[in-house]
Motif scaffolding. Structure first.
Motif, PDB file in Angstrom:
ATOM      1  N   LEU A 162     -11.998 -11.627 -42.764  1.00  0.00           N
ATOM      2  CA  LEU A 162     -12.467 -11.583 -41.386  1.00  0.00           C
ATOM      3  C   LEU A 162     -13.996 -11.603 -41.399  1.00  0.00           C
ATOM      4  O   LEU A 162     -14.614 -11.509 -42.463  1.00  0.00           O
ATOM      5  CB  LEU A 162     -11.955 -10.318 -40.677  1.00  0.00           C
ATOM      6  CG  LEU A 162     -10.442 -10.244 -40.416  1.00  0.00           C
ATOM      7  CD1 LEU A 162     -10.036  -8.845 -39.978  1.00  0.00           C
ATOM      8  CD2 LEU A 162     -10.028 -11.275 -39.368  1.00  0.00           C
ATOM      9  N   ASP A 187     -11.348 -16.693 -37.685  1.00  0.00           N
ATOM     10  CA  ASP A 187     -11.979 -16.063 -36.531  1.00  0.00           C
ATOM     11  C   ASP A 187     -13.336 -16.668 -36.196  1.00  0.00           C
ATOM     12  O   ASP A 187     -13.917 -16.345 -35.158  1.00  0.00           O
ATOM     13  CB  ASP A 187     -12.116 -14.552 -36.751  1.00  0.00           C
ATOM     14  CG  ASP A 187     -12.829 -14.191 -38.037  1.00  0.00           C
ATOM     15  OD1 ASP A 187     -12.994 -15.059 -38.921  1.00  0.00           O
ATOM     16  OD2 ASP A 187     -13.229 -13.015 -38.172  1.00  0.00           O
ATOM     17  N   SER A 203      -8.994 -12.196 -29.510  1.00  0.00           N
ATOM     18  CA  SER A 203      -8.650 -11.105 -30.426  1.00  0.00           C
ATOM     19  C   SER A 203      -7.156 -11.025 -30.693  1.00  0.00           C
ATOM     20  O   SER A 203      -6.736 -10.707 -31.818  1.00  0.00           O
ATOM     21  CB  SER A 203      -9.151  -9.771 -29.852  1.00  0.00           C
ATOM     22  OG  SER A 203     -10.554  -9.797 -29.684  1.00  0.00           O
ATOM     23  N   THR A 248     -13.567 -10.594 -33.240  1.00  0.00           N
ATOM     24  CA  THR A 248     -12.952 -10.061 -34.460  1.00  0.00           C
ATOM     25  C   THR A 248     -12.760  -8.558 -34.437  1.00  0.00           C
ATOM     26  O   THR A 248     -11.653  -8.050 -34.669  1.00  0.00           O
ATOM     27  CB  THR A 248     -13.782 -10.469 -35.683  1.00  0.00           C
ATOM     28  OG1 THR A 248     -13.843 -11.894 -35.752  1.00  0.00           O
ATOM     29  CG2 THR A 248     -13.162  -9.929 -36.960  1.00  0.00           C
ATOM     30  N   ILE A 265      -6.353 -13.642 -33.269  1.00  0.00           N
ATOM     31  CA  ILE A 265      -6.839 -13.208 -34.585  1.00  0.00           C
ATOM     32  C   ILE A 265      -5.871 -12.205 -35.196  1.00  0.00           C
ATOM     33  O   ILE A 265      -5.486 -12.312 -36.376  1.00  0.00           O
ATOM     34  CB  ILE A 265      -8.249 -12.613 -34.460  1.00  0.00           C
ATOM     35  CG1 ILE A 265      -9.253 -13.710 -34.088  1.00  0.00           C
ATOM     36  CG2 ILE A 265      -8.669 -11.912 -35.757  1.00  0.00           C
ATOM     37  CD1 ILE A 265     -10.612 -13.196 -33.670  1.00  0.00           C
TER      38      ILE A 265
END
Length: 281
Positions: free
Chosen positions: A237, A212, A218, A244, A221
């Motif tokens: 993360l 990320d 997003s 994120t 991710i």
């Protein structure tokens, strides 16, 4: 799993989601290509980027620790026994930061504990109240060093300073020193292991990474995490990047639907306890 291409967490530039997806398609390598590329690398080239030391490090899994502990271990189960349940751990590196309050609200609403590997400079010292809030809400507080320097490039005195200074800052805020640390970029070696042992720190790597730090998308991710998730997984993360935190609700919802129970890293090892100076993933 290894984060060798990760930029400094405090200065990483943001990249457009479209560019990330395009680059990913353009540079995707077939397995045969990867094998050939690795075969032609010299030992000297590998050593130059720190990969040789990392490859030589022995790691243990949560299942290894649980098995070794038997029924006599001293690790705290919390609300779940991961010998019986399908457990997974959410971990966040290099915070706290401006997006952390939103993340903490999400975790509280979802009743999900997390493990935070905190960075000292410009993070712990800038957001001390968030560190206290994390501890008050029963998240695990761990170290990610003071300045995010590659520990394998430092002298032993410098490594000790990076870890001791972070330990002291955390203890001042929450009343106890961390027992876990994550080396920046996952780079570690025997010297780092020895100093970590002296300071009572176990090193925790990861099994799932969304990278990320390279994208603000997003959805991407979330997709990367879900594709890699498995039992006893340790998800890496960063709560300092814009894309994120918005991915976290979808990750939690989907993994819960797959039967996973979220736990902190220490709970993942219970009834075992990670040993200082050893490396786990």
């Amino acid at each position: 799993m290894h984060e060798t291409d990760q930029p400094d967490a405090t200065t990483a530039p943001q990249q457009s989601p479209t560019a990330d997806k395009t680059d990913e398609r353009r540079f995707r390598l077939r397995p045969r290509t990867v094998v050939i590329a690795v075969a032609v690398l010299t030992a000297g080239a590998l050593a130059a980027v720190g990969i040789v030391d990392w490859l030589r490090i022995d790691t243990e899994s949560p299942a290894d620790v649980r098995s070794a502990a038997g029924d006599d271990g001293k690790g705290a189960f919390g609300s779940v026994d991961c010998r019986e349940k399908k457990c997974i751990a959410l971990t966040f590196d290099a915070g706290p930061g401006q997006y952390t309050p939103r993340l903490l609200r999400i975790l509280k609403e979802e009743k999900v504990p997390a493990t935070f590997f905190l960075l000292g400079r410009k993070h712990i010292d800038t957001y001390p109240e968030l560190v206290k809030q994390m501890a008050a809400e029963k998240h695990e507080i761990a170290s990610h060093t003071w300045t995010h320097r590659n520990l394998t490039d430092l002298s032993t005195d410098e490594v000790r300073e990076e870890l001791e200074r972070t330990n002291t800052a955390i203890e001042k805020l929450i009343g106890r020193k961390p027992t876990l640390m994550r080396p920046p970029q996952g780079r570690t070696n025997d010297d780092v292991n020895e100093i970590s042992r002296d300071l009572g720190l176990s090193e925790v790597l990861w099994t799932v990474t969304a990278k990320d730090y390279k994208t603000n998308d997003s959805d991407l991710i979330e997709e990367r995490v879900l594709d890699q998730a498995g039992r006893d997984g340790i998800i890496l993360l960063h709560d300092i990047y814009r894309g994120t935190v918005p991915a976290v609700p979808g990750i939690i919802t989907e993994l819960k639907s797959r039967g996973y129970t979220f736990v902190t890293v220490p709970q993942l090892f219970a009834p075992g306890v990670p040993e200082p100076g050893k490396v786990y993933r």
